[in-house]
Design a protein around this motif. Sequence first.
Motif, PDB file in Angstrom:
ATOM      1  N   LEU A  74       0.821  -1.210   0.000  1.00 24.91           N
ATOM      2  CA  LEU A  74       0.000   0.000   0.000  1.00 24.91           C
ATOM      3  C   LEU A  74       0.857   1.263   0.000  1.00 24.91           C
ATOM      4  CD1 LEU A  74      -2.815  -0.992   2.534  1.00 24.91           C
ATOM      5  CD2 LEU A  74      -3.045  -0.673   0.068  1.00 24.91           C
ATOM      6  N   TYR A  75       1.953   1.229   0.717  1.00 27.25           N
ATOM      7  CA  TYR A  75       2.790   2.429   0.819  1.00 27.25           C
ATOM      8  C   TYR A  75       3.617   2.661  -0.446  1.00 27.25           C
ATOM      9  CZ  TYR A  75       5.897   5.954   2.722  1.00 27.25           C
ATOM     10  OH  TYR A  75       6.595   7.118   2.923  1.00 27.25           O
ATOM     11  N   PHE A  76       4.320   1.626  -0.906  1.00 26.12           N
ATOM     12  CA  PHE A  76       5.264   1.822  -2.000  1.00 26.12           C
ATOM     13  C   PHE A  76       4.653   1.675  -3.392  1.00 26.12           C
ATOM     14  CE2 PHE A  76       8.228   0.908   1.478  1.00 26.12           C
ATOM     15  CZ  PHE A  76       9.046   2.009   1.358  1.00 26.12           C
ATOM     16  N   TYR A  77       3.678   0.793  -3.551  1.00 27.93           N
ATOM     17  CA  TYR A  77       3.117   0.566  -4.872  1.00 27.93           C
ATOM     18  C   TYR A  77       1.836   1.366  -5.103  1.00 27.93           C
ATOM     19  CZ  TYR A  77       6.474  -3.146  -5.643  1.00 27.93           C
ATOM     20  OH  TYR A  77       7.633  -3.848  -5.812  1.00 27.93           O
ATOM     21  N   CYS A  78       0.992   1.460  -4.081  1.00 26.38           N
ATOM     22  CA  CYS A  78      -0.267   2.188  -4.226  1.00 26.38           C
ATOM     23  C   CYS A  78      -0.146   3.641  -3.779  1.00 26.38           C
ATOM     24  CB  CYS A  78      -1.366   1.485  -3.428  1.00 26.38           C
ATOM     25  SG  CYS A  78      -1.644  -0.214  -3.968  1.00 26.38           S
ATOM     26  N   HIS A  79       0.990   4.008  -3.223  1.00 25.18           N
ATOM     27  CA  HIS A  79       1.288   5.386  -2.798  1.00 25.18           C
ATOM     28  C   HIS A  79       0.304   5.912  -1.754  1.00 25.18           C
ATOM     29  CE1 HIS A  79       4.236   5.391  -5.953  1.00 25.18           C
ATOM     30  NE2 HIS A  79       3.301   5.049  -6.834  1.00 25.18           N
ATOM     31  N   TYR A  80      -0.094   5.050  -0.828  1.00 23.85           N
ATOM     32  CA  TYR A  80      -0.939   5.482   0.277  1.00 23.85           C
ATOM     33  C   TYR A  80      -0.060   6.123   1.349  1.00 23.85           C
ATOM     34  CZ  TYR A  80      -5.089   2.885  -1.307  1.00 23.85           C
ATOM     35  OH  TYR A  80      -6.163   2.437  -1.989  1.00 23.85           O
ATOM     36  N   THR A  81      -0.603   7.062   2.076  1.00 25.79           N
ATOM     37  CA  THR A  81       0.124   7.665   3.188  1.00 25.79           C
ATOM     38  C   THR A  81      -0.031   6.786   4.431  1.00 25.79           C
ATOM     39  OG1 THR A  81      -1.787   8.939   3.902  1.00 25.79           O
ATOM     40  CG2 THR A  81      -0.308   9.994   2.299  1.00 25.79           C
ATOM     41  N   ASP A  82       0.790   7.065   5.425  1.00 25.92           N
ATOM     42  CA  ASP A  82       0.686   6.314   6.671  1.00 25.92           C
ATOM     43  C   ASP A  82      -0.680   6.521   7.316  1.00 25.92           C
ATOM     44  OD1 ASP A  82       3.262   5.370   6.393  1.00 25.92           O
ATOM     45  OD2 ASP A  82       4.161   6.924   7.649  1.00 25.92           O
ATOM     46  N   ALA A  83      -1.184   7.732   7.209  1.00 26.73           N
ATOM     47  CA  ALA A  83      -2.506   8.030   7.785  1.00 26.73           C
ATOM     48  C   ALA A  83      -3.595   7.206   7.102  1.00 26.73           C
ATOM     49  CB  ALA A  83      -2.804   9.517   7.661  1.00 26.73           C
TER      50      ALA A  83
ATOM     51  N   SER B 228      -3.792   4.226  14.271  1.00 25.69           N
ATOM     52  CA  SER B 228      -3.282   5.581  14.089  1.00 25.69           C
ATOM     53  C   SER B 228      -2.191   5.610  13.005  1.00 25.69           C
ATOM     54  CB  SER B 228      -2.711   6.112  15.398  1.00 25.69           C
ATOM     55  OG  SER B 228      -1.561   5.380  15.747  1.00 25.69           O
ATOM     56  N   ARG B 229      -1.830   6.812  12.586  1.00 22.38           N
ATOM     57  CA  ARG B 229      -0.785   7.012  11.595  1.00 22.38           C
ATOM     58  C   ARG B 229       0.549   6.488  12.111  1.00 22.38           C
ATOM     59  NH1 ARG B 229       3.497   9.513  11.411  1.00 22.38           N
ATOM     60  NH2 ARG B 229       3.048  10.607  13.333  1.00 22.38           N
ATOM     61  N   SER B 230       0.833   6.743  13.382  1.00 19.91           N
ATOM     62  CA  SER B 230       2.113   6.316  13.942  1.00 19.91           C
ATOM     63  C   SER B 230       2.220   4.790  14.011  1.00 19.91           C
ATOM     64  CB  SER B 230       2.333   6.935  15.316  1.00 19.91           C
ATOM     65  OG  SER B 230       1.316   6.536  16.197  1.00 19.91           O
ATOM     66  N   THR B 231       1.105   4.119  14.250  1.00 18.10           N
ATOM     67  CA  THR B 231       1.115   2.653  14.261  1.00 18.10           C
ATOM     68  C   THR B 231       1.402   2.114  12.870  1.00 18.10           C
ATOM     69  OG1 THR B 231      -0.475   2.638  16.079  1.00 18.10           O
ATOM     70  CG2 THR B 231      -0.228   0.598  14.823  1.00 18.10           C
TER      71      THR B 231
END
Length: 151
Positions: A102-111, A120-123
């Motif tokens: 999700l982060y690297f391929y779909c470009h989702y943010t941590d939030a 949470s975003r931090s988790t």
Amino acid sequence: MIYSKQYKERIECAFAAFCKVVLRNAAFNAYRDIGRKQKHEISLEYLMEEKYFKPFTTDSYFEKQSKPTVYHVCGKTVIIGNEQLGQVFSILSEQRKNVLILYFYCHYTDAKIGQIYGRSRSTANYWKLAALKQLRKELERLEHEQETNTI
């Protein structure tokens, strides 16, 4: 102010002595730096004499990989073309795989990732960093195993 000829000569001699000291110290520093470099440098002639040293490398960026790995996350299909990365990626838990995809391929943010999992975003950031750490560790282990097998 008018200075005598003798005083001017004395000033010139003092300046000349100062210049000599500065030049001598600069030479000492230069020789010391050259000596330090020589301790750490290896001549190319010496390296070329070695049997197992190859003075070249081959990039394998565009070589076709034998078997790409396919993952489906959130209705999206992700293909990992690097065989080593796909092999190590399969070792990760489902949650860590999904977070990285999700982060690297779909470009989702941590939030956004945290929102999907109800955290949470931090988790989500912690999960991502832990997954990257495990991925790096497994890749290093796999490379080390391949190096020992080729020797």
